[in-house]
Structure formats: structure tokens, C-alpha cells
Design a protein around this motif. Sequence first.
Motif, PDB file in Angstrom:
ATOM      1  N   THR A 216       0.827  -1.207   0.000  1.00 37.02           N
ATOM      2  CA  THR A 216       0.000   0.000   0.000  1.00 37.02           C
ATOM      3  C   THR A 216       0.861   1.255   0.000  1.00 37.02           C
ATOM      4  OG1 THR A 216      -0.212  -0.174   2.416  1.00 37.02           O
ATOM      5  CG2 THR A 216      -2.006  -1.059   1.088  1.00 37.02           C
ATOM      6  N   SER A 217       2.015   1.202   0.632  1.00 39.17           N
ATOM      7  CA  SER A 217       2.924   2.358   0.599  1.00 39.17           C
ATOM      8  C   SER A 217       3.415   2.621  -0.813  1.00 39.17           C
ATOM      9  CB  SER A 217       4.119   2.116   1.533  1.00 39.17           C
ATOM     10  OG  SER A 217       3.709   2.065   2.880  1.00 39.17           O
TER      11      SER A 217
ATOM     12  N   GLU B 119       0.546   4.141  -2.696  1.00 40.98           N
ATOM     13  CA  GLU B 119       0.335   5.510  -2.250  1.00 40.98           C
ATOM     14  C   GLU B 119       1.362   6.447  -2.888  1.00 40.98           C
ATOM     15  OE1 GLU B 119       0.541   6.007   1.946  1.00 40.98           O
ATOM     16  OE2 GLU B 119      -0.188   8.054   1.887  1.00 40.98           O
TER      17      GLU B 119
ATOM     18  N   CYS C 119       0.427   6.908  -6.573  1.00 43.11           N
ATOM     19  CA  CYS C 119      -0.728   7.796  -6.735  1.00 43.11           C
ATOM     20  C   CYS C 119      -0.369   9.247  -6.440  1.00 43.11           C
ATOM     21  CB  CYS C 119      -1.869   7.346  -5.835  1.00 43.11           C
ATOM     22  SG  CYS C 119      -2.720   5.871  -6.446  1.00 43.11           S
ATOM     23  N   GLY C 120       0.506   9.451  -5.463  1.00 43.10           N
ATOM     24  CA  GLY C 120       0.904  10.806  -5.133  1.00 43.10           C
ATOM     25  C   GLY C 120       1.652  11.481  -6.262  1.00 43.10           C
TER      26      GLY C 120
ATOM     27  N   SER D   1      -7.563   3.426  -2.657  1.00 42.54           N
ATOM     28  CA  SER D   1      -6.953   2.133  -2.374  1.00 42.54           C
ATOM     29  C   SER D   1      -7.711   1.431  -1.258  1.00 42.54           C
ATOM     30  CB  SER D   1      -5.491   2.307  -1.956  1.00 42.54           C
ATOM     31  OG  SER D   1      -4.933   1.065  -1.585  1.00 42.54           O
TER      32      SER D   1
ATOM     33  N   GLN E 194     -12.695  10.059   0.057  1.00 43.17           N
ATOM     34  CA  GLN E 194     -11.283  10.300  -0.138  1.00 43.17           C
ATOM     35  C   GLN E 194     -11.087  11.426  -1.133  1.00 43.17           C
ATOM     36  OE1 GLN E 194     -11.230   6.342  -1.455  1.00 43.17           O
ATOM     37  NE2 GLN E 194      -9.619   5.772  -0.038  1.00 43.17           N
TER      38      GLN E 194
ATOM     39  N   THR F 189      -5.999  11.724  -4.200  1.00 41.92           N
ATOM     40  CA  THR F 189      -4.880  10.813  -3.987  1.00 41.92           C
ATOM     41  C   THR F 189      -4.863  10.238  -2.584  1.00 41.92           C
ATOM     42  OG1 THR F 189      -3.439  12.678  -3.405  1.00 41.92           O
ATOM     43  CG2 THR F 189      -3.436  11.952  -5.702  1.00 41.92           C
ATOM     44  N   ASP F 190      -5.963  10.381  -1.828  1.00 47.42           N
ATOM     45  CA  ASP F 190      -6.026   9.766  -0.503  1.00 47.42           C
ATOM     46  C   ASP F 190      -6.095   8.266  -0.638  1.00 47.42           C
ATOM     47  OD1 ASP F 190      -5.958  12.089   0.832  1.00 47.42           O
ATOM     48  OD2 ASP F 190      -8.127  12.281   1.084  1.00 47.42           O
ATOM     49  N   MET F 191      -5.476   7.562   0.297  1.00 47.50           N
ATOM     50  CA  MET F 191      -5.449   6.112   0.245  1.00 47.50           C
ATOM     51  C   MET F 191      -6.251   5.568   1.419  1.00 47.50           C
ATOM     52  SD  MET F 191      -3.605   6.001  -2.339  1.00 47.50           S
ATOM     53  CE  MET F 191      -3.324   4.255  -2.482  1.00 47.50           C
TER      54      MET F 191
ATOM     55  N   SER G 126      -7.436   2.265   3.559  1.00 46.17           N
ATOM     56  CA  SER G 126      -7.164   0.857   3.845  1.00 46.17           C
ATOM     57  C   SER G 126      -8.272   0.366   4.752  1.00 46.17           C
ATOM     58  CB  SER G 126      -5.805   0.710   4.520  1.00 46.17           C
ATOM     59  OG  SER G 126      -5.551  -0.626   4.827  1.00 46.17           O
TER      60      SER G 126
END
Length: 265
Positions: A152-153, A156, A159-160, A168, A241, A244-246, A248
Amino acid sequence: MTNQIHNAFDSIKADDKLKRSTKQFISAKHEEKTQFFRKPAFRRAAAAVCMIFVLALGLEGYFWIQTPVSYISIDVNPSIELALNRFNRVVSAEAYNEEAAEILKGLSLKWKNYTQAMEEIVDGKEMNVYLTDEAELVFTVATDSGRNDELTSGIEAYCGNTGRKCHSYSADTDIVDEAHGNGLSVGKYYAYLQLYQYDDTVTVNECKGMSVSHIHGLAEEHAHCGGNGGGQSDEGNVQDQSSTDMSSSATGHGQHHHRNRRHGG
């Protein structure tokens, strides 16, 4: 070895003739044994055994490195799923609709790192057709907890940098077989499960024709309106979101509510 045999017999009290014959017999047996191990047939057999052992180790290692342990779904309207091995390398890329098949047709993704594979898919000209200003790019990760943070990192960070609307979600690997059995990527099936919590009349076949962002959007509407479908509401699982917010979310919620239900149209 022959000298050791002779020295050993020097201290034995016996008839010289008997000692000589015994020494000769033992030496002959030792030489016979030595010659056996020197024979080409034995060497070939030993080499074959070693080769079989090496091949067995090689095959085991090959299957080990080929075994998927994580999945990343990339959904806009095209629905693509990457299967990753223990080193986060792509072992397969599957298309779950015709649009996705066209995108994958010109790509060679196997053994590439997942971030590189994502870049090639999303930044390709074939995908660009679907990434309009209104389009949402949805990533869904299904893996164990030890790998989830790393994957996920990476998503992220991607996407950023891409400047697109990205969402995500995290799903439980327990739903992977269910998803594939229903002909859906993990991402779209997970979105279906979220919607099913609020509307137990929705079917898998209905969701096949929807985009993942649309399915999540319907689930969000139900959550905001206090929907009371067949599953229990869990607003923490689907979140609003920015581009670009993720998010989980908790994994696989709602799957037990429908497991014995026929997913027909």
C-alpha cells in the motif's frame, strides 16, 4: 591402505604362509572395492543421482518463486489483476474484461516489480483512453498483514506522483478464490462485498457490468443514508477520499452473509 594392512599383521602371531594369504585376500578385496567405485557405470549412476537431486531442488525453488502470495487489482473500467510472489514480482497479469485484455496485449509484465508493472499499465496509451478527468483509479490489495503495508505504501507513492484520482482498499486473501470463482478480480469482488452489506439483493452479475468506483459509490450512499441491507453497516470500511487519498479498509466484511447465496443475475 595396503601398507596399513601389512603393518597390522606384523604383530599377529601366526603361520607366515597363513598371514601372507590373509593379507593378500584382504588387499584384493580392498582393491576390488576401490575399482568398483572407479568404474564409469558407478560414476554415471552417482552423477545421475546428483542431477536428480539438483533438479528436484530446482523445481521446488521454481514453484516456490512462482507461487502468488499477494494480489493487486487495478480497476477503472478495465479490470486488471496482478499476482505477486514473495519478492513482490509479477508472476501473472489477468484481464477480467475485454478492455483489460486489450491493455495487456502489448505488455510484458512477468517478473517485474509491482510498481513498475503498475506504471506500465496505467501510463500506457491504451489505458489513457479510460483515464478521463472524472475517472477514478481504484487499487485493491489482497495479501497478508506482513506485506500489506509495503504494497500500500508503494501504491500511495505512485498515486501521489501521478496526479490522478486514486483510491486504495485492502482485502482479505480469503476472498481471492471466491472472486476468481465468480469471474471477478479481487478488487471488483471486494467492492461487491461492501455493497452487499447494505443491499443484499445485489448480485455478482449485476456488479460485473459496473465500474469498481461506481460500486463503492453505491455502498457509500447506503452508508451515508444509514442503509440497512442484508449485511451489517460498517461505515469505516468505505471512506470518502480526495483524489490521492489512500483508504485501507477492513477486509472481507460481508462475505459470510452471502456465502451460501446463489450469485445469479
